[in-house]
Design a protein around this motif. Sequence first.
Motif, PDB file in Angstrom:
ATOM      1  N   ILE A  39       0.838  -1.205   0.000  1.00 19.27           N
ATOM      2  CA  ILE A  39       0.000   0.000   0.000  1.00 19.27           C
ATOM      3  C   ILE A  39       0.869   1.249   0.000  1.00 19.27           C
ATOM      4  N   SER A  40       1.956   1.233   0.772  1.00 17.99           N
ATOM      5  CA  SER A  40       2.826   2.407   0.801  1.00 17.99           C
ATOM      6  C   SER A  40       3.566   2.595  -0.520  1.00 17.99           C
ATOM      7  N   ALA A  41       3.836   1.503  -1.236  1.00 21.35           N
ATOM      8  CA  ALA A  41       4.585   1.603  -2.489  1.00 21.35           C
ATOM      9  C   ALA A  41       3.696   1.910  -3.689  1.00 21.35           C
ATOM     10  N   THR A  42       2.525   1.293  -3.759  1.00 24.62           N
ATOM     11  CA  THR A  42       1.704   1.431  -4.966  1.00 24.62           C
ATOM     12  C   THR A  42       0.405   2.184  -4.742  1.00 24.62           C
ATOM     13  N   GLY A  43       0.071   2.454  -3.504  1.00 26.13           N
ATOM     14  CA  GLY A  43      -1.196   3.122  -3.228  1.00 26.13           C
ATOM     15  C   GLY A  43      -2.320   2.118  -3.060  1.00 26.13           C
ATOM     16  N   PHE A  44      -3.502   2.646  -2.953  1.00 28.16           N
ATOM     17  CA  PHE A  44      -4.684   1.839  -2.664  1.00 28.16           C
ATOM     18  C   PHE A  44      -5.427   1.577  -3.968  1.00 28.16           C
ATOM     19  N   ASP A  45      -5.569   0.301  -4.344  1.00 27.05           N
ATOM     20  CA  ASP A  45      -6.258  -0.057  -5.575  1.00 27.05           C
ATOM     21  C   ASP A  45      -7.082  -1.322  -5.354  1.00 27.05           C
ATOM     22  N   MET A  46      -7.643  -1.858  -6.426  1.00 26.63           N
ATOM     23  CA  MET A  46      -8.513  -3.031  -6.320  1.00 26.63           C
ATOM     24  C   MET A  46      -7.766  -4.241  -5.773  1.00 26.63           C
ATOM     25  N   VAL A  47      -6.523  -4.415  -6.171  1.00 19.91           N
ATOM     26  CA  VAL A  47      -5.745  -5.542  -5.674  1.00 19.91           C
ATOM     27  C   VAL A  47      -5.544  -5.409  -4.167  1.00 19.91           C
ATOM     28  N   GLN A  48      -5.286  -4.205  -3.701  1.00 17.51           N
ATOM     29  CA  GLN A  48      -5.109  -3.970  -2.271  1.00 17.51           C
ATOM     30  C   GLN A  48      -6.409  -4.228  -1.511  1.00 17.51           C
ATOM     31  N   ILE A  49      -7.529  -3.833  -2.093  1.00 14.37           N
ATOM     32  CA  ILE A  49      -8.821  -4.043  -1.425  1.00 14.37           C
ATOM     33  C   ILE A  49      -9.078  -5.536  -1.249  1.00 14.37           C
TER      34      ILE A  49
END
Length: 142
Positions: A101-111
Amino acid sequence: MAKPDSIKKFDLFYLGSIVVGLLGIVFGWDMMMEQMNADFVAQGLEPDSGIATGAIIGGTVLGIVISLALWFLISVSRIEFVKWILALFVLWSLFTMAVGISATGFDMVQITGILSTILSIAAIYMLFRPDAKEWFAAKRGD
């Protein structure tokens, strides 16, 4: 001895976490392919969709095999210490999720990763409930 409610819930939560993880791969496929090809370019290599596809599929299959093996050892073979191995894997996923999350941000994969991890934590919790402890102990003859 029949499976207690906690072990039945473990099965649902843990197998559900695997399914949610697979959905994350499906929803994030294009993003993962782009990232892998960007990594190839950063290393001075030509982007290669075949290698990237193989790596993602291979990693996914390996992850599913390991996850199902852990589930089998806990839920079918009733090997209690494997719950600690599973707990370590989930702790590792918490760490890698935070880094991701810190490297790529919050997206669908993170959710989907967060949801899968929450389900895994709920599954592990079920393994430490009193009826689950009794179920494991009954196999050992305690």
